[in-house]
Design an enzyme around this catalytic site. Structure first.
Site, PDB file in Angstrom:
ATOM      1  CE  LYS A 125      -3.892  -2.098   2.446  1.00 27.56           C
ATOM      2  NZ  LYS A 125      -4.721  -1.974   3.668  1.00 27.56           N
TER       3      LYS A 125
ATOM      4  CE1 TYR B 206      -9.442  -2.723   1.455  1.00 23.86           C
ATOM      5  CE2 TYR B 206      -8.740  -0.896   0.080  1.00 23.86           C
ATOM      6  CZ  TYR B 206      -8.440  -1.960   0.918  1.00 23.86           C
ATOM      7  OH  TYR B 206      -7.133  -2.261   1.195  1.00 23.86           O
TER       8      TYR B 206
HETATM    9  P1  CMP Z   1      -6.937  -4.529   4.396  1.00 27.92           P
HETATM   10  O1  CMP Z   1      -6.236  -5.773   4.797  1.00 27.92           O
HETATM   11  O2  CMP Z   1      -6.603  -3.939   3.080  1.00 27.92           O
HETATM   12  O3  CMP Z   1      -8.510  -4.781   4.443  1.00 27.92           O
HETATM   13  C1  CMP Z   1      -9.438  -3.842   4.891  1.00 27.92           C
HETATM   14  C2  CMP Z   1      -8.821  -2.514   5.182  1.00 27.92           C
HETATM   15  O4  CMP Z   1      -9.631  -1.580   5.829  1.00 27.92           O
HETATM   16  C3  CMP Z   1      -7.691  -2.755   6.134  1.00 27.92           C
HETATM   17  O5  CMP Z   1      -6.644  -3.412   5.497  1.00 27.92           O
HETATM   18  C4  CMP Z   1      -7.412  -1.346   6.603  1.00 27.92           C
HETATM   19  O6  CMP Z   1      -6.574  -0.669   5.698  1.00 27.92           O
HETATM   20  C5  CMP Z   1      -8.801  -0.736   6.543  1.00 27.92           C
HETATM   21  N1  CMP Z   1      -9.401  -0.551   7.861  1.00 27.92           N
HETATM   22  C6  CMP Z   1      -9.977  -1.479   8.618  1.00 27.92           C
HETATM   23  N2  CMP Z   1     -10.429  -0.919   9.768  1.00 27.92           N
HETATM   24  C7  CMP Z   1     -10.123   0.403   9.700  1.00 27.92           C
HETATM   25  C8  CMP Z   1     -10.316   1.524  10.568  1.00 27.92           C
HETATM   26  N3  CMP Z   1     -10.925   1.384  11.746  1.00 27.92           N
HETATM   27  N4  CMP Z   1      -9.857   2.724  10.185  1.00 27.92           N
HETATM   28  C9  CMP Z   1      -9.251   2.866   8.980  1.00 27.92           C
HETATM   29  N5  CMP Z   1      -9.034   1.840   8.111  1.00 27.92           N
HETATM   30  C10 CMP Z   1      -9.469   0.625   8.469  1.00 27.92           C
END
Ligand code: CMP
Length: 147
Positions: A9, A49
């Protein structure tokens, strides 16, 4: 043998950690089957997402994911999906054990370094999303004969 999708990322790119993170996968014995840098657009972020679209932090995720290009990787190996998730550590770096990628390199959930597919079904969908059936290579390495 499984293949999984990893995204390095923008915080990983920003901080010059691309090589350090890729080294973790290679040192484990996993194989890089595909790798490319991509500037994500809104459509692919909305799709990837979609399950977070009603969360209050969704606009922040969208802004974060376009801050720099990301590195999309197809990573292969025996049990690659769960092994990559284990190497990554808990999604929130505050919960990630030292020795994992997020445990060693991440501080907050706002920048958690990498994404990795969480199941065989998700890996198939996400590999298609980021590689579109192209540029994922099947090849043998000398090291694969002992792994
Ligand atoms: P990822 O593994 O890409 O999958 C879902 C993403 O949502 C996670 O990584 C984070 O980057 C993001 N995410 C999950 N919870 C939160 C949160 N509370 N605040 C900001 N980003 C979040």
């Amino acid at each position: 043998m499984q293949t999984t999708l990893v995204l390095l990322k923008p915080d990983c790119v920003d901080r010059g950690l691309i090589g350090a993170v890729i080294s973790r996968f290679e040192a484990k014995g996993l194989k890089i089957s595909g790798m490319k840098m991509m500037q994500l657009d809104e459509a692919i972020i909305n799709e990837h997402y979609d399950f977070l679209k009603d969360k209050p932090f969704f606009p922040d995720i969208k802004a974060y994911m376009v801050r720099t290009p990301v590195v999309a990787m197809a990573i292969s190996g025996v049990n690659a999906i769960s092994i990559v998730r284990a190497l990554g550590g808990a999604t929130n770096p505050v919960d990630a054990n030292p020795g994992t990628i997020r445990g060693d390199f991440g501080l907050t959930i706002d920048g958690n370094i990498m994404h990795a597919s969480d199941s065989e079904e998700t890996a198939e969908i996400e590999l298609q999303r980021f590689f579109g059936g192209k540029d994922v290579f099947e090849y043998s390495r000398v090291i694969d004969t002992v792994l």
